[in-house]
Design a protein around this motif. Structure first.
Motif, PDB file in Angstrom:
ATOM      1  N   LEU A 122      -6.434   6.030  -1.795  1.00 22.79           N
ATOM      2  CA  LEU A 122      -6.803   4.664  -1.412  1.00 22.79           C
ATOM      3  C   LEU A 122      -5.661   4.002  -0.647  1.00 22.79           C
ATOM      4  O   LEU A 122      -5.861   3.448   0.443  1.00 22.79           O
ATOM      5  CB  LEU A 122      -7.138   3.853  -2.661  1.00 22.79           C
ATOM      6  CG  LEU A 122      -7.560   2.395  -2.424  1.00 22.79           C
ATOM      7  CD1 LEU A 122      -9.030   2.325  -2.033  1.00 22.79           C
ATOM      8  CD2 LEU A 122      -7.307   1.542  -3.669  1.00 22.79           C
ATOM      9  N   GLY A 166     -10.155   2.557   1.399  1.00 21.75           N
ATOM     10  CA  GLY A 166      -8.733   2.308   1.594  1.00 21.75           C
ATOM     11  C   GLY A 166      -8.417   1.853   3.005  1.00 21.75           C
ATOM     12  O   GLY A 166      -7.610   0.932   3.209  1.00 21.75           O
ATOM     13  N   THR A 177       0.829  -1.210   0.000  1.00 22.82           N
ATOM     14  CA  THR A 177       0.000   0.000   0.000  1.00 22.82           C
ATOM     15  C   THR A 177       0.861   1.257   0.000  1.00 22.82           C
ATOM     16  O   THR A 177       0.527   2.244  -0.663  1.00 22.82           O
ATOM     17  CB  THR A 177      -0.953   0.009   1.202  1.00 22.82           C
ATOM     18  OG1 THR A 177      -0.199  -0.081   2.423  1.00 22.82           O
ATOM     19  CG2 THR A 177      -1.916  -1.163   1.136  1.00 22.82           C
TER      20      THR A 177
END
Length: 417
Positions: free
Chosen positions: A273, A327, A157
């Motif tokens: 996100l 997210g 991420t």
């Protein structure tokens, strides 16, 4: 007694010269972030590629999915290779392929080289994924053993977010954006390659002089834990279905809803996100894994609901809020499920189990995204997005139900021991 990468016991001088355990951990973490960053850079450029080369949304998702498919091929062929050959040589090979792919991206003037670059990039990530996941678990600081699973889940991420916003800035404001982004990554990969060569080997079964086994059969889940694996991997499927959609069609959807022509908007949507995902992982890093997964799935459902509302209202502010909530749920669900899954493997088989997890992740990332791209050509981006989000919400609801049952069973088993 410590050993060298050849399996021969290391002498005192060699042990003294070897980099400390912690430095190797952060080198591998940097490799993970950079590989994921490089994979998201094209997402911010897809709109530009569409305009310059006249590509349809369906073709863009094919380009995206080719990456995921070649990651899968790499995982199936090489996912457990680092368990026998060692983490260092496998990571090094992955980085070399990544550098080659960046060169192909930088030289692309049309669809052909773009597809070739995506394919080589996918093989690079597929080759390195099992080794990265296992090395992070093995090299985690002894004072913080859970950090390995946290970086495994937060690294993607962080990388995706940095890639989205970084490429968006370069596309909008820097010269030669389709070249500069990739040349910067070549330099970064070269630096981490040096770090990989200097790091300590961590694979318990690493050996040299013998034949490393390359076989898709090595990507498997032990029979004793397949039930728990099936429950937990359903969350992985839900998480990466969302990720695949946002990385392929998310920037285009954001530009449409916001009525903007600024390329930074597409990259910023991906970064929003991923940034929310990273924040959730940092906040929930010490929470029990199954509880984290449950919280994440609830966040995913709430985020999907908000995105559906935004699509119905055609509201850009609601879409941005929904993306942030989505997210957060994405990050928490991935962290919780990955931490729970990481406890299922014996040390000598961490590479193959980690690879098995990512096989499902990349299938979930690629197949729905390609279907969405094809349907976009028929029904339009808006209607396709509504159908996609509704379908993923159904998968999330099922994952939440079975994860709650698993958590209840785990608590019951704990209370009887």
């Amino acid at each position: 007694m410590s050993r060298t990468t050849t399996g021969v016991p290391a002498g005192p001088a060699a042990q003294a010269a070897a980099p400390p355990r912690g430095s190797g951990f952060w080198v591998v973490g940097a490799v993970l972030v950079l590989l994921m960053l490089s994979s998201s850079v094209p997402s911010a450029l897809y709109v530009l590629y569409q305009e310059r080369w006249g590509l349809s949304s369906g073709m863009i998702t094919v380009v995206f999915a080719l990456y995921a498919v070649t990651v899968l091929i790499g995982l199936l062929l090489f996912g457990s290779l680092s368990d026998t050959l060692g983490r260092r040589p496998v990571l090094g090979g992955g980085l070399v392929l990544a550098i080659v792919s960046m060169g192909l991206f930088a030289g692309a003037q049309g669809l052909g080289l773009l597809l070739a670059a995506r394919a080589v990039q996918g093989l690079a990530v597929g080759l390195a994924t099992g080794a990265m996941g296992a090395a992070l678990l093995e090299l985690a600081p002894r004072s913080r053993p859970a950090l390995g699973a946290q970086v495994n889940s937060a690294g993607p991420t962080v990388g995706i977010g940095l890639g989205g916003i970084g490429a968006g800035l370069l596309v909008q404001y820097a010269p030669a954006p389709t070249v500069l982004s990739y040349l910067l990554l070549v330099a970064a990969f070269a630096v981490t390659l040096v770090g990989v060569f200097r790091m300590r080997e961590s694979a318990p079964g690493a050996r040299s002089g013998g034949r490393a086994r390359i076989s898709a059969r090595r990507i498997h889940v032990p029979a004793a834990v397949r039930g728990r694996f099936a429950v937990l991997v359903l969350t992985i499927v839900a998480v990466w279905s969302v990720g695949g959609f946002y990385l392929s069609l998310g920037p285009h959807l954001a530009l449409s809803l916001l009525g903007s022509s600024n390329y930074l908007v597409g990259g910023a949507t991906v970064a929003l996100l991923a940034g929310a995902a990273t924040a959730a992982q940092l906040l929930l890093g010490r929470v029990e894994p199954l509880r984290t997964a449950v919280l994440g799935l609830c966040g995913l459902l709430a985020g999907l609901g908000l995105v559906l509302l935004a699509l119905g209202l055609r509201s850009a502010p609601v879409f941005l809020v929904g993306t942030a909530v989505l997210g957060g749920g994405w990050g928490a669900a991935f962290l919780g499920s990955f931490r729970a899954l990481s406890t299922l493997a014996e040390p000598a088989h961490r590479g193959e189990l980690t690879a098995a997890v990512y096989v499902f992740a990349y299938l979930a990332m690629s197949v729905p995204a390609v279907l969405a791209g094809m349907l976009t050509n028929i029904h339009g981006l808006h209607r396709t997005s509504v159908g996609f989000m509704a379908a993923v919400a159904g998968v999330c609801a099922l994952a939440l139900f079975v994860t709650l049952r698993l958590a209840a069973r785990t608590r019951a088993e704990g209370s009887t021991t």
